[in-house]
Design a protein around this motif. Sequence first.
Motif, short mmCIF file in Angstrom:
data_model
loop_
_atom_site.label_atom_id
_atom_site.label_comp_id
_atom_site.label_asym_id
_atom_site.label_seq_id
_atom_site.Cartn_x
_atom_site.Cartn_y
_atom_site.Cartn_z
N GLU A 119 -37.06 31.27 -50.80
CA GLU A 119 -37.17 30.57 -49.25
C GLU A 119 -35.82 30.91 -48.71
O GLU A 119 -34.94 31.04 -49.32
CB GLU A 119 -37.26 29.15 -49.43
CG GLU A 119 -36.15 28.09 -49.96
CD GLU A 119 -36.43 26.77 -49.61
OE1 GLU A 119 -37.61 26.12 -49.45
OE2 GLU A 119 -35.44 25.88 -49.92
N TYR A 120 -35.83 31.04 -47.55
CA TYR A 120 -34.75 31.27 -46.65
C TYR A 120 -34.58 30.43 -45.19
O TYR A 120 -35.88 30.60 -44.79
CB TYR A 120 -34.41 32.82 -46.39
CG TYR A 120 -33.47 32.98 -45.61
CD1 TYR A 120 -32.19 33.12 -46.20
CD2 TYR A 120 -33.31 33.31 -44.36
CE1 TYR A 120 -31.09 33.53 -45.71
CE2 TYR A 120 -32.01 33.98 -43.71
CZ TYR A 120 -31.01 33.69 -44.17
OH TYR A 120 -29.82 34.04 -43.67
N GLY A 121 -33.68 30.14 -44.63
CA GLY A 121 -33.72 29.66 -43.34
C GLY A 121 -32.32 29.50 -42.95
O GLY A 121 -31.24 29.50 -43.67
N GLU A 122 -32.13 29.69 -41.67
CA GLU A 122 -30.65 29.44 -40.99
C GLU A 122 -30.74 28.08 -40.39
O GLU A 122 -31.62 27.94 -39.51
CB GLU A 122 -30.52 30.32 -40.24
CG GLU A 122 -30.36 31.87 -41.08
CD GLU A 122 -29.78 33.24 -40.21
OE1 GLU A 122 -29.22 34.17 -40.85
OE2 GLU A 122 -30.51 33.27 -38.98
N GLY A 123 -29.51 27.47 -40.01
CA GLY A 123 -29.49 26.62 -39.15
C GLY A 123 -27.97 25.97 -38.62
O GLY A 123 -27.18 26.75 -39.13
N VAL A 124 -27.65 24.69 -38.25
CA VAL A 124 -26.28 24.38 -38.02
C VAL A 124 -25.90 23.04 -38.66
O VAL A 124 -26.87 22.17 -39.13
CB VAL A 124 -26.23 24.42 -36.41
CG1 VAL A 124 -26.61 25.64 -35.61
CG2 VAL A 124 -27.17 23.32 -36.00
N LEU A 125 -24.71 22.91 -38.73
CA LEU A 125 -24.19 21.42 -38.91
C LEU A 125 -23.66 20.74 -37.64
O LEU A 125 -22.86 21.59 -37.08
CB LEU A 125 -23.05 21.62 -39.91
CG LEU A 125 -22.00 20.29 -40.24
CD1 LEU A 125 -23.21 19.41 -40.92
CD2 LEU A 125 -20.98 20.59 -41.22
N LEU A 126 -24.23 20.04 -37.49
CA LEU A 126 -23.97 19.09 -36.01
C LEU A 126 -23.17 17.80 -36.37
O LEU A 126 -23.48 17.33 -37.27
CB LEU A 126 -25.15 18.59 -35.17
CG LEU A 126 -26.28 19.57 -34.87
CD1 LEU A 126 -27.55 19.01 -34.35
CD2 LEU A 126 -25.70 20.43 -33.84
N VAL A 127 -22.13 17.68 -35.71
CA VAL A 127 -21.15 16.50 -35.97
C VAL A 127 -20.95 16.06 -34.40
O VAL A 127 -20.48 16.85 -33.53
CB VAL A 127 -19.95 16.99 -36.51
CG1 VAL A 127 -19.00 15.55 -36.49
CG2 VAL A 127 -19.80 17.35 -37.94
N LYS A 128 -21.35 14.86 -34.18
CA LYS A 128 -21.41 14.30 -32.86
C LYS A 128 -22.01 15.00 -31.81
O LYS A 128 -21.66 15.55 -30.77
CB LYS A 128 -19.76 13.93 -32.35
CG LYS A 128 -19.28 12.92 -33.36
CD LYS A 128 -18.14 12.42 -32.68
CE LYS A 128 -17.40 11.58 -33.55
NZ LYS A 128 -17.94 10.37 -34.30
N ASP A 129 -23.26 15.70 -32.06
CA ASP A 129 -24.13 16.54 -31.33
C ASP A 129 -23.30 18.04 -30.95
O ASP A 129 -23.83 18.65 -30.09
CB ASP A 129 -24.49 15.70 -30.02
CG ASP A 129 -25.36 14.86 -30.32
OD1 ASP A 129 -26.17 14.77 -31.17
OD2 ASP A 129 -25.35 13.77 -29.62
N LYS A 130 -22.34 18.23 -31.59
CA LYS A 130 -21.75 19.59 -31.47
C LYS A 130 -21.94 20.27 -32.72
O LYS A 130 -21.84 19.81 -33.74
CB LYS A 130 -20.17 19.42 -31.03
CG LYS A 130 -20.09 18.51 -29.88
CD LYS A 130 -18.84 19.13 -28.97
CE LYS A 130 -18.61 18.26 -27.86
NZ LYS A 130 -19.61 18.21 -26.71
#
Length: 183
Positions: free
Chosen positions: A76-87
Amino acid sequence: MMKWKQLLAASGLMLLGFVGSAASFADSKAEIDASVSRAMKQFYTLSPKNKELAGKAAGMLVFPRITKAGAGIAGEYGEGVLLVKDKTVGYYSITSGSIGLTLGISDRSEVIMFMTKAALDKFTNSHGWSIGGDAGVAVVSAGAGGTYNTKTLQEPILGFVFGEKGLIGDLSLEGSKITKIEK
């Protein structure tokens, strides 16, 4: 016995092709950001409590699309983000592999909430973090639209899987490795 060896070899070649091509479907920052925005809108629509819970989280990993494929051997593979206080504070990939009775292909979205600063700090200070190895994630059993109980809400890390499409024989977060990527 020969047919099993042929199936295993074919599965291995398929997995190598899948994992090898993961970099070829790597998205740009703008594409990832747009996908994350759509995924979070969907997540908040599934349950009004999701937005309230997200507001209490120290940080959230959001993977808008994780693709898993396999025939005996799966990846499996995916890309995403780390959000801290919606940023957005970083871009991440999620990968895993398995051998066993897996057959099919599917896509899903995941949100992993760090409910404490300590859990978020442990994640951000790691160099490659694996679910199950580095930390346990309490998967909300009824999915992203489910109800939460007080025991679940006391866990430091919560995982939500939603938007499943396709058909595959297994679905779990255990063993997934999350790594920071430079975009």
